[in-house]
Design an enzyme around this catalytic site. Structure first.
Site, PDB file in Angstrom:
ATOM      1  CD  GLN A 162      -2.907   1.181   0.167  1.00 42.37           C
ATOM      2  OE1 GLN A 162      -3.256   0.060  -0.605  1.00 42.37           O
ATOM      3  NE2 GLN A 162      -3.600   2.425  -0.383  1.00 42.37           N
ATOM      4  CD  GLU A 163       2.949   3.865   3.682  1.00 36.60           C
ATOM      5  OE1 GLU A 163       3.362   4.640   2.913  1.00 36.60           O
ATOM      6  OE2 GLU A 163       2.429   4.002   4.862  1.00 36.60           O
ATOM      7  CB  SER A 164       6.616   1.923  -1.602  1.00 35.64           C
ATOM      8  OG  SER A 164       6.823   0.541  -1.424  1.00 35.64           O
TER       9      SER A 164
END
Length: 668
Positions: A513-515
């Site tokens: 989700q972050e990167s």
């Protein structure tokens, strides 16, 4: 410090050279020479640092390569504020189509609109498809050279569709109000929208277009709505009040509802307030309840119920009705959940999240067959509502058999296309958002899901993981979880999770989700790397963990070590509750602590999912739901088991919650 004249001369020569270069061939994908590769890296690095000179000096050598349009873009975009129409036209002649030219065209149109250079704006606007960006549509409607020859959307419709902060559309509205194209009735309606959303200062710019008494009153009203309304309301003569006074009263009440909801509720519940029309009283109560709901105040449920009773036919907007359902979940008021769902527009009711919670309310009221039918239809391992539906049905998360690999020749054919090559090259250069723009253009022109999967396979061969994940979102329910849930850096993720006592599936789900597993990616706020760690956070966690002193935030391994250590910290702070830890990682532990002070969820198996639905920040709310859904899938992949999705959502042990027995999960 001024730049040396030599560099300025290089830039001027490069800009002149643009006009002399031949148009780029549509499918020119010849490999770059080592010298060209070096120039490209220097140009990209300069652009990332807002320096156009390396790209400008490299353009004569790279202009006719498959990356020419992007090098030209890097040479112009950092200096848009001083760019001339002649410079833009030279670029547009050399690169008449493609992602970079269209991106620069949109940005240049915005610049021309701000300058009100309508002659150049009309010229550039006619050179391509009409942009969908609302600001550009408003500028086009403001351009006298376009408004007389094009079938443009009426100013009022554009103004209604725009944000209250959109300067282009507000400027269009002012011109339309001055010429009578927007009526006074429509103006009052727009002011109501501004006040509902809290844009009081933006509303003041339209005071001059109101009748004189109202124009004078509006600034005083905004400054102190409570005092203004107390001095203006006279229920005994409510029928004799001017229409403008009634409109101002409505605006004052809307501002109170936004800023001081308890005061607005008290006022409409008073003897004076009860003289107001039922629809207006319901509106103010709904708006007050919405304001309170986002502050996690429990009285919001009572106010929502009061609003519904006063006028069951009143339809609040989507955001207000969404929070009505959320606060009803928090209050465990199952009939109110169903009422909120029924008030939603059809398109909103079709979202899986709202269908699930409506069925959940039916289940809690004994309507088991109706609830089970909805859960069965929604059940899926791939998203938040689908996983919760599996849990409600008592089913584990089971990954289907993966789809066959794409044909090798399909991947090879796609990999030879210019769009693909540009996307991969931009990805390799670390310009991930530009790579995604080029990648989306490629996917938009693929005819079927098989070709999309072939493109994803080719991107995976080049370790462009963010592009692989992005492509997987285009292919729904084909069972190929290997593309949508890749796990690069597996060994480093497992080691970082082990060293910090974390579930590796949780770490992987958060990174996705972050990167999207893009190494070295940086956000506009400065978050770095795979786990998007802020430098200040890295320094803080290093001060607490001396063994991390040498960890490099900008390396993949160091970023995983620092990010995992911080994730372990917030997980420990919230006593092992994954939903709270994920929320704290995104919004900060202080924000989560404040939310828990306002509302301490009761201990039951569904409290974590209900907590996540009520997170006040939209970004964090979506983030937590995505991270835990990802975690469930990675858990199945890493452990080879069929996990219970609901187990991830437990809050027991956190913030005073009591443990819940494993057998406490109800079954429909």
């Amino acid at each position: 410090m001024p730049r040396p004249r030599r560099l300025l001369n290089i830039a001027l020569c490069a800009a002149t050279a643009v006009a002399a270069l031949l148009p780029l061939a549509a499918h020119a994908v010849a490999e770059l020479t080592p010298a060209q590769e070096q120039l490209l890296r220097q140009a990209a690095r300069g652009f990332a640092n807002k320096d156009y000179l390396p790209a400008a000096s490299a353009l004569p050598e790279l202009g006719q390569t498959y990356m020419g349009s992007w090098v030209g873009y890097w040479a112009l975009q950092p200096r848009l504020s001083t760019l001339t129409q002649a410079q833009y036209e030279r670029y547009a002649r050399q690169f008449p189509s493609g992602v970079a030219p269209e991106l620069l065209r949109r940005q240049w149109l915005l610049q021309l609109g701000k300058r009100q250079d309508w002659t150049a704006f009309a010229q550039v606007y006619r050179q391509g498809p009409a942009p969908q960006l609302i600001s550009l549509r408003c500028y086009a409607a403001s351009d006298p050279l376009l408004s007389s020859e094009m079938d443009l959307v009426p100013p009022l419709l554009l103004w209604r569709a725009a944000s209250p902060t959109d300067q282009a559309c507000n400027g269009l509205a002012k011109a339309a109000l001055a010429t009578g194209q927007i009526s006074q009735t429509a103006l009052w309606e727009q002011l109501q929208r501004f006040f509902r959303q809290g844009f009081f200062q933006q509303a003041l710019q339209f005071a001059p277009f109101l009748p004189a008494p109202a124009a004078r009153s509006l600034p005083r009203l905004v400054q102190n709505p409570g005092a203004w309304i107390e001095g203006r309301i006279d229920p005994a003569s409510s029928g004799a009040e001017s229409p403008e006074t009634r409109e101002l009263v409505r605006l004052a009440l809307l501002q109170l509802a936004y800023q001081q909801p308890e005061r607005a509720v008290a006022w409409v519940s008073s003897s004076q307030g009860r003289e107001l029309p039922a629809a207006l009283r319901a509106e103010i109560l709904y708006q007050s309840a919405w304001s309170a709901a986002r502050q996690l105040r429990m009285e919001a449920a009572t106010w929502y119920a009061q609003a519904y009773r006063i006028d069951p036919s009143y339809r609040p907007d989507e955001e207000v009705s969404a929070w009505m359902l959320r606060v009803a979940l928090r209050a465990r008021d199952w009939p109110l959940v169903e009422r909120a769902y029924a008030l939603m527009p059809t398109a909103q009711r079709e979202r899986g999240e709202w269908q699930f919670w409506n069925a959940f309310a039916q289940w809690q009221q004994g309507q088991v067959d109706r609830a089970r039918a909805t859960f069965t239809r929604l059940a899926s391992p791939w998203d938040y509502a689908g996983q919760l539906s599996l849990a409600a049905l008592g089913r584990p998360l089971r990954l289907p058999s993966s789809a066959p690999d794409p044909a090798p020749q399909s991947s090879a054919t796609l990999a030879s296309q210019g769009d693909f090559q540009r996307a991969i090259t931009l990805y390799r250069l670390g310009l991930y958002f530009d790579a995604l723009a080029e990648w989306q253009h490629l996917l938009d022109n693929l005819p079927n899901s098989g070709d999309v999967r072939a493109a994803a396979s080719a991107a995976a061969d080049r370790q462009a993981w963010l592009l692989v994940i992005n492509a997987s979102t285009r292919v729904r329910n084909d069972g190929d979880w290997r593309q949508g849930f890749v796990l690069p850096f597996r060994r480093a993720i497992l080691a970082a999770a082990r060293d910090n006592g974390l579930d590796p599936a949780f770490v992987a789900g958060l990174i996705r989700q972050e990167s999207g597993f893009a190494p070295g990616i940086a956000s506009s706020a400065g978050a770095q790397g795979l786990m998007q760690v802020m430098p200040a956070t890295a320094a803080w966690i290093k001060s607490r963990r001396p063994m991390l002193a040498a960890a490099d935030l900008h390396s993949d391994t160091g970023n995983l070590e620092i990010g995992s250590a911080y994730l372990a910290h917030v997980l420990e702070r919230f006593q092992g509750a994954l939903p709270l830890a994920a929320a704290a990682y995104n919004a900060g532990p202080g924000a989560v602590a404040r939310w828990l002070q306002r509302w301490n969820p009761q201990a039951d198996p569904w409290s974590g999912a209900i907590f996540a639905a009520n997170i006040p920040y939209r970004q964090t709310r979506d983030y937590v739901q995505a991270v835990l859904s990802n975690t469930a899938i990675y858990s199945a992949l890493l452990d080879g088991q069929e996990p219970d999705p609901l187990a991830l959502w437990q809050l027991q042990g956190s913030s005073g919650l009591e443990p819940v027995a494993a057998t406490a999960t109800p079954q429909p």
